[in-house]
Scaffold this motif. Structure first.
Motif, PDB file in Angstrom:
ATOM      1  N   ARG A  29       0.842  -1.190   0.000  1.00 11.65           N
ATOM      2  CA  ARG A  29       0.000   0.000   0.000  1.00 11.65           C
ATOM      3  C   ARG A  29       0.877   1.240   0.000  1.00 11.65           C
ATOM      4  O   ARG A  29       2.069   1.172   0.317  1.00 11.65           O
ATOM      5  CB  ARG A  29      -0.883   0.017   1.241  1.00 11.65           C
ATOM      6  N   LYS A  30       0.279   2.345  -0.310  1.00  5.58           N
ATOM      7  CA  LYS A  30       0.984   3.611  -0.256  1.00  5.58           C
ATOM      8  C   LYS A  30       1.430   3.841   1.190  1.00  5.58           C
ATOM      9  O   LYS A  30       0.642   3.684   2.118  1.00  5.58           O
ATOM     10  CB  LYS A  30       0.049   4.737  -0.711  1.00  5.58           C
ATOM     11  N   GLY A  31       2.701   4.149   1.361  1.00  4.28           N
ATOM     12  CA  GLY A  31       3.257   4.350   2.689  1.00  4.28           C
ATOM     13  C   GLY A  31       3.956   3.134   3.259  1.00  4.28           C
ATOM     14  O   GLY A  31       4.545   3.209   4.325  1.00  4.28           O
ATOM     15  N   SER A  32       3.916   1.983   2.550  1.00  3.10           N
ATOM     16  CA  SER A  32       4.582   0.775   3.038  1.00  3.10           C
ATOM     17  C   SER A  32       6.089   0.893   2.863  1.00  3.10           C
ATOM     18  O   SER A  32       6.573   1.358   1.844  1.00  3.10           O
ATOM     19  CB  SER A  32       4.107  -0.449   2.265  1.00  3.10           C
ATOM     20  N   GLY A  49      13.029   1.883   0.889  1.00  3.62           N
ATOM     21  CA  GLY A  49      12.195   2.943   0.356  1.00  3.62           C
ATOM     22  C   GLY A  49      10.773   2.863   0.869  1.00  3.62           C
ATOM     23  O   GLY A  49      10.389   1.903   1.539  1.00  3.62           O
ATOM     24  N   ILE A  50       9.996   3.881   0.522  1.00  2.50           N
ATOM     25  CA  ILE A  50       8.593   3.964   0.911  1.00  2.50           C
ATOM     26  C   ILE A  50       7.758   4.104  -0.351  1.00  2.50           C
ATOM     27  O   ILE A  50       8.057   4.930  -1.214  1.00  2.50           O
ATOM     28  CB  ILE A  50       8.352   5.154   1.847  1.00  2.50           C
ATOM     29  N   VAL A  51       6.719   3.292  -0.475  1.00  2.80           N
ATOM     30  CA  VAL A  51       5.850   3.326  -1.652  1.00  2.80           C
ATOM     31  C   VAL A  51       5.092   4.648  -1.671  1.00  2.80           C
ATOM     32  O   VAL A  51       4.455   5.025  -0.695  1.00  2.80           O
ATOM     33  CB  VAL A  51       4.855   2.141  -1.628  1.00  2.80           C
ATOM     34  N   VAL A  52       5.200   5.358  -2.814  1.00  2.07           N
ATOM     35  CA  VAL A  52       4.487   6.628  -2.956  1.00  2.07           C
ATOM     36  C   VAL A  52       3.330   6.528  -3.950  1.00  2.07           C
ATOM     37  O   VAL A  52       2.413   7.347  -3.917  1.00  2.07           O
ATOM     38  CB  VAL A  52       5.438   7.782  -3.362  1.00  2.07           C
ATOM     39  N   ASP A  53       3.359   5.534  -4.858  1.00  2.00           N
ATOM     40  CA  ASP A  53       2.282   5.388  -5.834  1.00  2.00           C
ATOM     41  C   ASP A  53       2.303   3.971  -6.394  1.00  2.00           C
ATOM     42  O   ASP A  53       3.340   3.315  -6.427  1.00  2.00           O
ATOM     43  CB  ASP A  53       2.458   6.395  -6.974  1.00  2.00           C
ATOM     44  N   VAL A  67       8.686   3.952  -5.716  1.00  2.00           N
ATOM     45  CA  VAL A  67       9.218   3.882  -4.363  1.00  2.00           C
ATOM     46  C   VAL A  67      10.196   5.031  -4.148  1.00  2.00           C
ATOM     47  O   VAL A  67      11.126   5.215  -4.929  1.00  2.00           O
ATOM     48  CB  VAL A  67       9.927   2.529  -4.123  1.00  2.00           C
ATOM     49  N   LYS A  68       9.977   5.790  -3.093  1.00  3.36           N
ATOM     50  CA  LYS A  68      10.854   6.910  -2.759  1.00  3.36           C
ATOM     51  C   LYS A  68      12.002   6.391  -1.908  1.00  3.36           C
ATOM     52  O   LYS A  68      11.794   5.761  -0.872  1.00  3.36           O
ATOM     53  CB  LYS A  68      10.079   7.983  -2.003  1.00  3.36           C
ATOM     54  N   THR A  69      13.232   6.648  -2.373  1.00  5.02           N
ATOM     55  CA  THR A  69      14.422   6.262  -1.636  1.00  5.02           C
ATOM     56  C   THR A  69      15.194   7.522  -1.268  1.00  5.02           C
ATOM     57  O   THR A  69      14.786   8.631  -1.614  1.00  5.02           O
ATOM     58  CB  THR A  69      15.333   5.339  -2.472  1.00  5.02           C
ATOM     59  N   GLU A  85       7.911  -4.819   7.946  1.00  2.00           N
ATOM     60  CA  GLU A  85       6.724  -4.811   8.798  1.00  2.00           C
ATOM     61  C   GLU A  85       6.474  -3.403   9.332  1.00  2.00           C
ATOM     62  O   GLU A  85       6.227  -3.207  10.504  1.00  2.00           O
ATOM     63  CB  GLU A  85       6.916  -5.809   9.933  1.00  2.00           C
ATOM     64  N   LEU A  86       6.561  -2.410   8.431  1.00  2.00           N
ATOM     65  CA  LEU A  86       6.381  -1.012   8.803  1.00  2.00           C
ATOM     66  C   LEU A  86       5.495  -0.322   7.789  1.00  2.00           C
ATOM     67  O   LEU A  86       5.441  -0.722   6.636  1.00  2.00           O
ATOM     68  CB  LEU A  86       7.737  -0.282   8.790  1.00  2.00           C
ATOM     69  N   THR A  87       4.829   0.730   8.204  1.00  2.19           N
ATOM     70  CA  THR A  87       4.146   1.607   7.265  1.00  2.19           C
ATOM     71  C   THR A  87       4.431   3.039   7.678  1.00  2.19           C
ATOM     72  O   THR A  87       4.819   3.299   8.815  1.00  2.19           O
ATOM     73  CB  THR A  87       2.616   1.391   7.245  1.00  2.19           C
ATOM     74  N   CYS A  88       4.235   3.932   6.736  1.00  2.02           N
ATOM     75  CA  CYS A  88       4.549   5.326   6.975  1.00  2.02           C
ATOM     76  C   CYS A  88       3.482   6.179   6.315  1.00  2.02           C
ATOM     77  O   CYS A  88       3.376   6.189   5.095  1.00  2.02           O
ATOM     78  CB  CYS A  88       5.929   5.624   6.393  1.00  2.02           C
ATOM     79  N   ASP A  89       2.696   6.856   7.102  1.00  2.00           N
ATOM     80  CA  ASP A  89       1.677   7.749   6.565  1.00  2.00           C
ATOM     81  C   ASP A  89       2.192   9.177   6.616  1.00  2.00           C
ATOM     82  O   ASP A  89       2.675   9.633   7.652  1.00  2.00           O
ATOM     83  CB  ASP A  89       0.383   7.650   7.374  1.00  2.00           C
ATOM     84  N   ASP A  90       2.065   9.903   5.506  1.00  2.00           N
ATOM     85  CA  ASP A  90       2.553  11.275   5.441  1.00  2.00           C
ATOM     86  C   ASP A  90       1.846  12.186   6.434  1.00  2.00           C
ATOM     87  O   ASP A  90       2.426  13.137   6.934  1.00  2.00           O
ATOM     88  CB  ASP A  90       2.384  11.835   4.027  1.00  2.00           C
ATOM     89  N   ASN A  91       0.588  11.909   6.729  1.00  2.00           N
ATOM     90  CA  ASN A  91      -0.136  12.812   7.612  1.00  2.00           C
ATOM     91  C   ASN A  91       0.284  12.695   9.077  1.00  2.00           C
ATOM     92  O   ASN A  91      -0.146  13.475   9.904  1.00  2.00           O
ATOM     93  CB  ASN A  91      -1.653  12.610   7.476  1.00  2.00           C
TER      94      ASN A  91
END
Length: 130
Positions: A29-32, A49-53, A67-69, A85-91
């Motif tokens: 998902r976005k933010g993974s 990296g973190i999935v952006v789209d 993926v943003k690196t 096993e992490l996620t990252c939400d921009d908000n």
């Protein structure tokens, strides 16, 4: 520590990702947070990296991701992404406070300094053994 991490944890991520049972495994998902497969066989040098789209095919199935690196944004196929096993939400990110006082770490205690030295010595021994 690195040997054990790459041998056990990273391989288990790959096995869990690949064993989709004949169907598409869980789509990131976005933010993974992801480990991005590289041509280098040394997994501990693979980028994070973190999935952006998401990138969908003509059949509307997710085939890849942007993926943003640390070095920019990469486009990779789903098969080259291994989820952490992490996620990252921009908000959830907060902007830094310019008026906040500068962080000054306290001095290291004697026991911590001795433990640090032992860890460095153990790491050097592990490197010599490989």
């Amino acid at each position: 520590m690195w040997k054990r991490w790459t041998r056990e944890y990273v391989r288990s991520l790959r096995e869990r990702h690949v064993n989709g049972g004949g169907h598409q495994a869980s789509v990131p998902r976005k933010g993974s947070a992801m480990i991005i497969q590289d041509d280098n066989k040394n997994r501990k040098t693979w980028k994070l990296g973190i999935v952006v789209d998401m990138i969908k095919g003509k059949d509307d199935v997710v085939r890849g991701a942007k993926v943003k690196t640390a070095n920019g944004v990469l486009e990779r196929a789903i098969q080259q992404l291994y989820p952490l096993e992490l996620t990252c939400d921009d908000n959830h990110f907060q902007k830094p406070n310019p008026q906040a006082p500068t962080f000054v770490p306290r001095a290291m205690r004697d026991a911590a300094a001795a433990a640090s030295l032992r860890i460095e010595q153990q790491a050097e021994e592990d490197i010599r053994e490989t």
